[in-house]
Design a protein around this motif. Sequence first.
Motif, PDB file in Angstrom:
ATOM      1  N   ASN A  50       0.775  -1.127  -0.095  1.00  0.00           N
ATOM      2  CA  ASN A  50       0.079   0.014  -0.063  1.00  0.00           C
ATOM      3  C   ASN A  50       1.008   1.245   0.175  1.00  0.00           C
ATOM      4  O   ASN A  50       0.422   2.252  -0.667  1.00  0.00           O
ATOM      5  CB  ASN A  50      -0.789  -0.080   1.397  1.00  0.00           C
ATOM      6  N   ALA A  51       2.005   1.174   0.985  1.00  0.00           N
ATOM      7  CA  ALA A  51       2.931   2.560   0.716  1.00  0.00           C
ATOM      8  C   ALA A  51       3.380   2.568  -0.184  1.00  0.00           C
ATOM      9  O   ALA A  51       3.640   3.758  -1.087  1.00  0.00           O
ATOM     10  CB  ALA A  51       3.809   2.194   2.016  1.00  0.00           C
ATOM     11  N   ARG A  63      -8.710  -7.451   0.636  1.00  0.00           N
ATOM     12  CA  ARG A  63      -7.264  -7.468   0.933  1.00  0.00           C
ATOM     13  C   ARG A  63      -7.161  -7.472   2.712  1.00  0.00           C
ATOM     14  O   ARG A  63      -6.694  -6.400   3.096  1.00  0.00           O
ATOM     15  CB  ARG A  63      -6.598  -6.380   0.315  1.00  0.00           C
ATOM     16  N   PRO A  64      -7.208  -8.679   3.153  1.00  0.00           N
ATOM     17  CA  PRO A  64      -6.978  -8.689   4.579  1.00  0.00           C
ATOM     18  C   PRO A  64      -5.869  -8.307   5.133  1.00  0.00           C
ATOM     19  O   PRO A  64      -5.549  -8.140   6.553  1.00  0.00           O
ATOM     20  CB  PRO A  64      -7.648 -10.227   4.882  1.00  0.00           C
ATOM     21  N   LEU A  65      -4.943  -8.585   4.384  1.00  0.00           N
ATOM     22  CA  LEU A  65      -3.545  -8.276   4.858  1.00  0.00           C
ATOM     23  C   LEU A  65      -2.924  -6.916   5.117  1.00  0.00           C
ATOM     24  O   LEU A  65      -2.041  -6.513   5.349  1.00  0.00           O
ATOM     25  CB  LEU A  65      -2.323  -9.077   4.308  1.00  0.00           C
ATOM     26  N   LEU A  66      -3.991  -6.023   4.918  1.00  0.00           N
ATOM     27  CA  LEU A  66      -3.568  -4.682   4.330  1.00  0.00           C
ATOM     28  C   LEU A  66      -3.127  -3.802   5.966  1.00  0.00           C
ATOM     29  O   LEU A  66      -2.494  -2.830   6.329  1.00  0.00           O
ATOM     30  CB  LEU A  66      -4.422  -3.649   3.796  1.00  0.00           C
ATOM     31  N   SER A  67      -3.501  -4.645   6.910  1.00  0.00           N
ATOM     32  CA  SER A  67      -3.433  -4.085   8.634  1.00  0.00           C
ATOM     33  C   SER A  67      -1.884  -4.512   8.857  1.00  0.00           C
ATOM     34  O   SER A  67      -1.542  -4.361   9.953  1.00  0.00           O
ATOM     35  CB  SER A  67      -4.452  -4.751   9.361  1.00  0.00           C
ATOM     36  N   ILE A  68      -1.141  -5.552   8.278  1.00  0.00           N
ATOM     37  CA  ILE A  68       0.181  -5.940   8.638  1.00  0.00           C
ATOM     38  C   ILE A  68       1.216  -5.735   7.460  1.00  0.00           C
ATOM     39  O   ILE A  68       0.663  -5.639   6.263  1.00  0.00           O
ATOM     40  CB  ILE A  68       0.061  -7.266   8.936  1.00  0.00           C
ATOM     41  N   ASP A  69       2.371  -5.534   7.871  1.00  0.00           N
ATOM     42  CA  ASP A  69       3.357  -5.218   6.960  1.00  0.00           C
ATOM     43  C   ASP A  69       4.252  -6.476   6.610  1.00  0.00           C
ATOM     44  O   ASP A  69       3.991  -7.745   6.999  1.00  0.00           O
ATOM     45  CB  ASP A  69       4.339  -4.108   7.144  1.00  0.00           C
ATOM     46  N   LYS A  70       5.425  -6.323   5.489  1.00  0.00           N
ATOM     47  CA  LYS A  70       5.922  -7.566   5.180  1.00  0.00           C
ATOM     48  C   LYS A  70       6.875  -7.994   6.405  1.00  0.00           C
ATOM     49  O   LYS A  70       6.928  -9.349   6.428  1.00  0.00           O
ATOM     50  CB  LYS A  70       6.987  -7.000   4.164  1.00  0.00           C
ATOM     51  N   ASN A 130      12.831   6.238   9.794  1.00  0.00           N
ATOM     52  CA  ASN A 130      11.802   5.841  10.620  1.00  0.00           C
ATOM     53  C   ASN A 130      11.223   4.410  10.586  1.00  0.00           C
ATOM     54  O   ASN A 130      10.842   4.122   9.174  1.00  0.00           O
ATOM     55  CB  ASN A 130      10.747   6.778  10.535  1.00  0.00           C
ATOM     56  N   PRO A 131      11.626   3.564  11.181  1.00  0.00           N
ATOM     57  CA  PRO A 131      11.226   2.055  10.996  1.00  0.00           C
ATOM     58  C   PRO A 131       9.895   1.754  10.588  1.00  0.00           C
ATOM     59  O   PRO A 131       9.583   0.855   9.969  1.00  0.00           O
ATOM     60  CB  PRO A 131      11.770   1.473  12.146  1.00  0.00           C
ATOM     61  N   ARG A 132       9.075   2.788  11.000  1.00  0.00           N
ATOM     62  CA  ARG A 132       7.633   2.726  10.886  1.00  0.00           C
ATOM     63  C   ARG A 132       7.034   3.560   9.576  1.00  0.00           C
ATOM     64  O   ARG A 132       5.998   3.887   9.459  1.00  0.00           O
ATOM     65  CB  ARG A 132       6.803   3.157  12.164  1.00  0.00           C
ATOM     66  N   ALA A 133       7.999   3.923   8.731  1.00  0.00           N
ATOM     67  CA  ALA A 133       7.807   4.871   7.535  1.00  0.00           C
ATOM     68  C   ALA A 133       6.685   4.266   6.837  1.00  0.00           C
ATOM     69  O   ALA A 133       5.557   4.918   6.279  1.00  0.00           O
ATOM     70  CB  ALA A 133       8.801   5.331   6.673  1.00  0.00           C
ATOM     71  N   GLY A 134       6.698   2.908   6.330  1.00  0.00           N
ATOM     72  CA  GLY A 134       5.725   2.456   5.618  1.00  0.00           C
ATOM     73  C   GLY A 134       4.256   2.373   6.021  1.00  0.00           C
ATOM     74  O   GLY A 134       3.122   2.614   5.770  1.00  0.00           O
ATOM     75  N   GLU A 135       4.289   1.986   7.533  1.00  0.00           N
ATOM     76  CA  GLU A 135       2.979   1.780   8.383  1.00  0.00           C
ATOM     77  C   GLU A 135       2.523   3.495   8.143  1.00  0.00           C
ATOM     78  O   GLU A 135       0.968   3.510   7.944  1.00  0.00           O
ATOM     79  CB  GLU A 135       3.422   1.511   9.703  1.00  0.00           C
ATOM     80  N   ALA A 150      -5.150   6.032   4.462  1.00  0.00           N
ATOM     81  CA  ALA A 150      -6.416   5.532   5.129  1.00  0.00           C
ATOM     82  C   ALA A 150      -7.243   6.942   5.363  1.00  0.00           C
ATOM     83  O   ALA A 150      -8.618   6.883   4.903  1.00  0.00           O
ATOM     84  CB  ALA A 150      -6.309   4.811   6.263  1.00  0.00           C
ATOM     85  N   HIS A 151      -6.485   7.975   5.919  1.00  0.00           N
ATOM     86  CA  HIS A 151      -6.952   9.187   5.905  1.00  0.00           C
ATOM     87  C   HIS A 151      -7.724   9.847   4.780  1.00  0.00           C
ATOM     88  O   HIS A 151      -8.553  10.332   4.667  1.00  0.00           O
ATOM     89  CB  HIS A 151      -6.051  10.081   7.059  1.00  0.00           C
ATOM     90  N   LEU A 152      -6.474   9.870   3.755  1.00  0.00           N
ATOM     91  CA  LEU A 152      -6.904  10.358   2.457  1.00  0.00           C
ATOM     92  C   LEU A 152      -8.198   9.514   1.879  1.00  0.00           C
ATOM     93  O   LEU A 152      -8.937  10.090   1.094  1.00  0.00           O
ATOM     94  CB  LEU A 152      -5.610  10.390   1.624  1.00  0.00           C
ATOM     95  N   THR A 153      -8.320   8.238   2.163  1.00  0.00           N
ATOM     96  CA  THR A 153      -9.431   7.473   1.620  1.00  0.00           C
ATOM     97  C   THR A 153     -10.713   8.285   2.126  1.00  0.00           C
ATOM     98  O   THR A 153     -11.681   8.302   1.528  1.00  0.00           O
ATOM     99  CB  THR A 153      -9.203   6.044   1.833  1.00  0.00           C
ATOM    100  N   ALA A 154     -10.538   8.257   3.439  1.00  0.00           N
ATOM    101  CA  ALA A 154     -12.051   9.073   4.110  1.00  0.00           C
ATOM    102  C   ALA A 154     -12.186  10.199   3.421  1.00  0.00           C
ATOM    103  O   ALA A 154     -13.378  10.673   3.163  1.00  0.00           O
ATOM    104  CB  ALA A 154     -11.919   9.129   5.788  1.00  0.00           C
ATOM    105  N   ALA A 155     -11.106  11.151   3.109  1.00  0.00           N
ATOM    106  CA  ALA A 155     -11.311  12.568   2.437  1.00  0.00           C
ATOM    107  C   ALA A 155     -12.001  12.313   1.294  1.00  0.00           C
ATOM    108  O   ALA A 155     -12.938  13.095   0.866  1.00  0.00           O
ATOM    109  CB  ALA A 155     -10.146  13.245   2.689  1.00  0.00           C
ATOM    110  N   TRP A 156     -11.242  11.498   0.617  1.00  0.00           N
ATOM    111  CA  TRP A 156     -11.473  11.231  -1.039  1.00  0.00           C
ATOM    112  C   TRP A 156     -13.083  10.719  -0.776  1.00  0.00           C
ATOM    113  O   TRP A 156     -13.963  11.109  -1.870  1.00  0.00           O
ATOM    114  CB  TRP A 156     -10.573   9.990  -1.463  1.00  0.00           C
TER     115      TRP A 156
END
Length: 491
Positions: free
Chosen positions: A136-137, A172-179, A221-226, A233-239
Amino acid sequence: METEALRRVRELVERKQLLTQGTGVVVGFSGGSDSLCLLLLLKELAEELSLSLTAVHINHEIRGEAADRDEAFCKETCERWNIPFRSVHIDIPALAAERGTGVEETGRTERYRIFAEVAAEVGATRVAVAHHADDNAETILMHLVRGSGLRGLTGIAVDSTPFSDPEIHLIRPLLSIDKNDILEELRRRGVEYCKDATNYESEGERNTLRNRVMPLLAELNPRAGEHIAAAGAHLTAAWQLLSEFAEKEFRRLYRGWDETTASEDSSAGNTRGQHELDAAGFLALPYALRGEVAMRYLTAVCGRRKNLKDEHAEMVERLCESSVSAEATFPYGVTLVRGYQSVHPKGEKETFDGRHEIARRELERGVKVTFFGARTRVFTFAVRNREDCVKNPDNPYTKWFDYDTMGKACVVRTRRPGDRITVTLDGHTQSVQDVFVNRKVPRAERDALPIILTADESAVIWIPGVRSSEAYRVTDDTQRVLVITVEEKES
């Protein structure tokens, strides 16, 4: 004991209602770490939700023996886990060459086609694929680098209906976890998976992002992708909110016809234009809505959204701002022109009448209405007490009317078939077309001239510069006067 990956996937499934009790699910299964983790977690959820799983493996006939080994691995895994398995061979390179499309695009199209076919065969209503948070990122960054509006920055949808059967959802159930979550889940369970060497090459946009850009961001930032995925997700709500408003405004401003009417100026049939966008209404929109309304209009005209870019939406906006007869060329051989009231495809007759409805409260507090055409006209409406109106103006562009007689509201637009105006005190009426002929109004100007009508549009009050109605003449009994002034400007 429930793992963290399973907990987060379960939470997403429940929150987004991706799966319900007894759902049939087709699972895209390549044998790689992502799809293996997806199948494994869905297998565990299947026991709780009584899911009916079918794994589908597609051999693209690109990687030779390596692809055959992956297929054998997938088959053995499904036999061991007691999951129904389907394998489909398709020569993607040959098909891409035949169609003149890219291998990646052709592969994606064929995968989803096959998934949908298998879903229909087994009675499944869900197709699950293994995109995760890092995918996603990467998608969001790729769209950003290519140049994208808000829609492209929303990333990958967790639930969509891209298939011809709207009952079949792509989830896409795995969008809540990363590689890293996926690899850790498989490591803890001691599960082996297939490795595709091409995923580690730095050729192509996505692999460059995956193998070079994302690791650099992770150093910051180790959490950059997250965090990038969360922003998506925020942009999806705005969209979604903007999209709802844009759809409403598009339906208000767009006129699509498919009819043949008789021209008032001849006995011949005349096919009306089918794709008109109200230019003045479009320019009155908030800037945030214009791009998406323009894109929806272009999609309607071109028949598809693919290859339409932000620059094309900006071209529509510039056309709306342009003078009459300005034109611009768009994909799929479409040329749009600026008419008097609208933007429409070249060669189609403009029929949009620029309709403005002026309510009673607007008239009584005073209002200005701008009517665009070969000459822009600004109408000023004001209601006055009769005693304040001393001398009837001897001016073809300022008129008085009995406000209470005319119904206390009115409409401004161009002519339509059947429009009539009262021409004598005893109530005799005449068609607007006949008035134009009798007053020798040039034929080329008739469709662009604004007229003012009663609120129900049953009677014409005034054709500015041409004729006013005798039905609403100011008399000694008049109590309130509607004063209408029109000022002309060159467009």
